[in-house]
Design a protein around this motif. Structure first.
Motif, PDB file in Angstrom:
ATOM      1  N   ARG A 217      -6.489 -12.549 -11.513  1.00 49.55           N
ATOM      2  CA  ARG A 217      -6.061 -11.143 -10.693  1.00 49.55           C
ATOM      3  C   ARG A 217      -5.000 -10.406 -11.746  1.00 49.55           C
ATOM      4  O   ARG A 217      -3.807 -10.844 -12.287  1.00 49.55           O
ATOM      5  CB  ARG A 217      -5.373 -11.525  -9.792  1.00 49.55           C
ATOM      6  CG  ARG A 217      -4.911  -9.679  -8.670  1.00 49.55           C
ATOM      7  CD  ARG A 217      -3.871  -9.789  -7.980  1.00 49.55           C
ATOM      8  NE  ARG A 217      -2.535 -10.447  -9.217  1.00 49.55           N
ATOM      9  CZ  ARG A 217      -1.896  -8.782  -9.947  1.00 49.55           C
ATOM     10  NH1 ARG A 217      -1.915  -8.234  -9.938  1.00 49.55           N
ATOM     11  NH2 ARG A 217      -0.924  -9.565 -11.091  1.00 49.55           N
ATOM     12  N   THR A 218      -5.669  -9.051 -12.230  1.00 52.61           N
ATOM     13  CA  THR A 218      -4.601  -8.270 -13.049  1.00 52.61           C
ATOM     14  C   THR A 218      -4.815  -6.522 -12.822  1.00 52.61           C
ATOM     15  O   THR A 218      -4.879  -6.308 -11.892  1.00 52.61           O
ATOM     16  CB  THR A 218      -4.770  -9.103 -14.477  1.00 52.61           C
ATOM     17  OG1 THR A 218      -3.637  -7.891 -15.569  1.00 52.61           O
ATOM     18  CG2 THR A 218      -6.330  -7.949 -14.580  1.00 52.61           C
ATOM     19  N   SER A 219      -3.443  -5.899 -13.641  1.00 53.41           N
ATOM     20  CA  SER A 219      -3.749  -4.973 -13.007  1.00 53.41           C
ATOM     21  C   SER A 219      -4.493  -3.811 -13.994  1.00 53.41           C
ATOM     22  O   SER A 219      -4.369  -4.018 -15.016  1.00 53.41           O
ATOM     23  CB  SER A 219      -2.399  -3.721 -13.486  1.00 53.41           C
ATOM     24  OG  SER A 219      -1.324  -4.554 -12.287  1.00 53.41           O
TER      25      SER A 219
ATOM     26  N   ARG B 211      -6.402  -0.222 -14.506  1.00 53.46           N
ATOM     27  CA  ARG B 211      -6.129   0.428 -14.257  1.00 53.46           C
ATOM     28  C   ARG B 211      -7.550   2.199 -15.138  1.00 53.46           C
ATOM     29  O   ARG B 211      -7.530   3.268 -15.217  1.00 53.46           O
ATOM     30  CB  ARG B 211      -4.495   1.359 -14.908  1.00 53.46           C
ATOM     31  CG  ARG B 211      -4.300   0.482 -14.238  1.00 53.46           C
ATOM     32  CD  ARG B 211      -2.040   0.978 -14.758  1.00 53.46           C
ATOM     33  NE  ARG B 211      -1.306   0.574 -14.092  1.00 53.46           N
ATOM     34  CZ  ARG B 211      -0.578  -0.938 -14.553  1.00 53.46           C
ATOM     35  NH1 ARG B 211      -1.606  -0.961 -15.395  1.00 53.46           N
ATOM     36  NH2 ARG B 211      -0.342  -1.479 -13.889  1.00 53.46           N
TER      37      ARG B 211
ATOM     38  N   CYS C 281      -5.914  -1.684  -9.013  1.00 55.45           N
ATOM     39  CA  CYS C 281      -4.730  -2.164  -9.357  1.00 55.45           C
ATOM     40  C   CYS C 281      -3.632  -0.846  -8.095  1.00 55.45           C
ATOM     41  O   CYS C 281      -4.511  -0.412  -7.366  1.00 55.45           O
ATOM     42  CB  CYS C 281      -4.474  -1.054 -10.606  1.00 55.45           C
ATOM     43  SG  CYS C 281      -2.455  -0.708 -10.775  1.00 55.45           S
TER      44      CYS C 281
ATOM     45  N   GLN D 258       1.617   2.252  -5.226  1.00 52.85           N
ATOM     46  CA  GLN D 258       2.720   3.154  -4.826  1.00 52.85           C
ATOM     47  C   GLN D 258       3.169   3.668  -4.104  1.00 52.85           C
ATOM     48  O   GLN D 258       3.078   5.222  -4.896  1.00 52.85           O
ATOM     49  CB  GLN D 258       4.187   2.152  -5.385  1.00 52.85           C
ATOM     50  CG  GLN D 258       5.476   2.075  -4.807  1.00 52.85           C
ATOM     51  CD  GLN D 258       5.462   0.562  -3.435  1.00 52.85           C
ATOM     52  OE1 GLN D 258       4.423   0.234  -2.769  1.00 52.85           O
ATOM     53  NE2 GLN D 258       5.959   0.972  -1.786  1.00 52.85           N
TER      54      GLN D 258
ATOM     55  N   ARG E  31      -1.321 -13.252 -20.498  1.00 46.13           N
ATOM     56  CA  ARG E  31      -0.535 -13.782 -18.796  1.00 46.13           C
ATOM     57  C   ARG E  31       0.483 -14.415 -19.442  1.00 46.13           C
ATOM     58  O   ARG E  31       0.520 -14.286 -19.716  1.00 46.13           O
ATOM     59  CB  ARG E  31      -1.676 -13.795 -17.954  1.00 46.13           C
ATOM     60  CG  ARG E  31      -3.117 -13.290 -17.743  1.00 46.13           C
ATOM     61  CD  ARG E  31      -3.160 -12.887 -16.707  1.00 46.13           C
ATOM     62  NE  ARG E  31      -1.668 -13.041 -15.251  1.00 46.13           N
ATOM     63  CZ  ARG E  31      -2.129 -12.260 -14.640  1.00 46.13           C
ATOM     64  NH1 ARG E  31      -2.160 -11.000 -14.147  1.00 46.13           N
ATOM     65  NH2 ARG E  31      -0.354 -12.985 -13.218  1.00 46.13           N
TER      66      ARG E  31
HETATM   67  C1  LIG Z   1       4.471  -2.965  -4.763  1.00 46.47           C
HETATM   68  C2  LIG Z   1       3.143  -2.716  -5.767  1.00 46.47           C
HETATM   69  C3  LIG Z   1       3.346  -1.558  -6.257  1.00 46.47           C
HETATM   70  C4  LIG Z   1       2.843  -0.982  -7.932  1.00 46.47           C
HETATM   71  N1  LIG Z   1       3.218  -0.026  -7.733  1.00 46.47           N
HETATM   72  C5  LIG Z   1       2.426   0.377  -9.366  1.00 46.47           C
HETATM   73  C6  LIG Z   1       2.420   1.997  -8.966  1.00 46.47           C
HETATM   74  O1  LIG Z   1       1.918   3.266  -8.554  1.00 46.47           O
HETATM   75  N2  LIG Z   1       1.336   2.425 -10.420  1.00 46.47           N
HETATM   76  C7  LIG Z   1       0.897   1.449 -11.367  1.00 46.47           C
HETATM   77  O2  LIG Z   1      -0.004   1.860 -12.399  1.00 46.47           O
HETATM   78  N3  LIG Z   1       0.381   0.104 -11.237  1.00 46.47           N
HETATM   79  C8  LIG Z   1       2.033  -0.463  -9.730  1.00 46.47           C
HETATM   80  N4  LIG Z   1       1.572  -1.607 -10.009  1.00 46.47           N
HETATM   81  C9  LIG Z   1       1.196  -2.658 -10.150  1.00 46.47           C
HETATM   82  C10 LIG Z   1       2.192  -2.774 -11.346  1.00 46.47           C
HETATM   83  O3  LIG Z   1       3.056  -2.229 -12.089  1.00 46.47           O
HETATM   84  C11 LIG Z   1       1.633  -4.262 -11.934  1.00 46.47           C
HETATM   85  O4  LIG Z   1       1.479  -5.577 -10.944  1.00 46.47           O
HETATM   86  C12 LIG Z   1       2.860  -5.478 -12.924  1.00 46.47           C
HETATM   87  O5  LIG Z   1       3.517  -4.551 -14.031  1.00 46.47           O
HETATM   88  C13 LIG Z   1       2.308  -6.659 -12.950  1.00 46.47           C
HETATM   89  O6  LIG Z   1       1.066  -6.681 -14.403  1.00 46.47           O
HETATM   90  P1  LIG Z   1      -0.567  -7.532 -13.233  1.00 46.47           P
HETATM   91  O7  LIG Z   1      -0.440  -6.816 -12.150  1.00 46.47           O
HETATM   92  O8  LIG Z   1      -1.278  -6.865 -14.277  1.00 46.47           O
HETATM   93  O9  LIG Z   1       0.346  -8.461 -13.497  1.00 46.47           O
HETATM   94  C14 LIG Z   1       2.315  -1.833  -8.686  1.00 46.47           C
HETATM   95  C15 LIG Z   1       1.979  -3.645  -8.263  1.00 46.47           C
HETATM   96  C16 LIG Z   1       3.584  -3.828  -7.296  1.00 46.47           C
HETATM   97  C17 LIG Z   1       2.977  -5.506  -6.769  1.00 46.47           C
END
Ligand SMILES: Cc1cc2nc3c(=O)[nH]c(=O)nc-3n(C[C@H](O)[C@H](O)[C@H](O)COP(=O)(O)O)c2cc1C
Length: 182
Positions: free
Chosen positions: A9-11, A13, A110, A113, A159
């Protein structure tokens, strides 16, 4: 296998222009609906958006939501705040489960928030999303999950290894419960 899913799992976009199938969207929503909630109140509801104009509108909710414009589907995770005082916790679990389900399906996702974020000086991001999606007043918007097929260019971020200094043995400050892998 679950740890492997968490590791994958990763973000994501950036997405291709492909749509998702009905079964895929159903599975994502099912993951949210099957989440645990305090006292089994299930305060959440999910607004599933696939119309391009609305996705573009969601992308303007606040800085950091731009990626929603390219998603195949956005799922707004909202809660009836009159039902429970722990809707934030409940909705966070639901949103997380949607994210993990997307990963399991080979999709990219992704979290955007929304709660406690601003659209402008005079409008919260939550109020903006509520107006855009015609959500009644008693609901709060926790997050909008953007999901699609990952663009080939969106190389996954490297990661990080789990930070085991965050683990405490029996008492705070006693150090990790296990030695890092040799
Ligand atoms: C509660 C929460 C809010 C987040 N809000 C945003 C956001 O508004 N925009 C965005 O691009 N990523 C958002 N993210 C993604 C985080 O930036 C991302 O999970 C973090 O940098 C770690 O990267 P990964 O998900 O690839 O492990 C959010 C993640 C979480 C858990």
């Amino acid at each position: 296998m679950f740890i492997e899913l968490l590791t994958r799992r990763t973000s994501v976009r950036s997405f291709t222009d492909d749509t998702l199938t009905r079964d895929e969207i159903d599975a994502l929503v099912e993951a949210g609906l099957r989440s645990p909630s305090s006292r089994r109140i299930d305060p959440w509801e999910f607004v599933v958006v696939t119309e391009k104009d609305t996705l573009h509108g969601l992308a303007e909710a606040k800085p950091g939501a731009e990626f929603l414009a390219g998603a195949a589907v956005a799922i707004a995770v909202i809660a009836d705040t009159t039902m429970t005082d722990v809707w934030v916790e409940d909705c966070s679990i639901a949103a997380s489960n949607i994210w993990l389900a997307a990963t399991d399906l080979g999709l990219g996702a992704c979290w955007a928030q929304v709660r406690n974020r601003s659209h402008s000086d005079s409008l919260s991001a939550g109020e903006y999303v509520r107006q855009l999606l015609a959500i009644p007043d008693r609901y709060a918007v926790e997050a909008v999950m953007g999901i699609g097929r990952p663009a080939p260019s969106d190389a996954p971020a490297p990661r990080r290894a789990p930070d085991r200094t965050k683990i405490h043995r029996e008492r705070f400050g006693n150090g990790p419960t296990q030695e890092p892998d040799q």
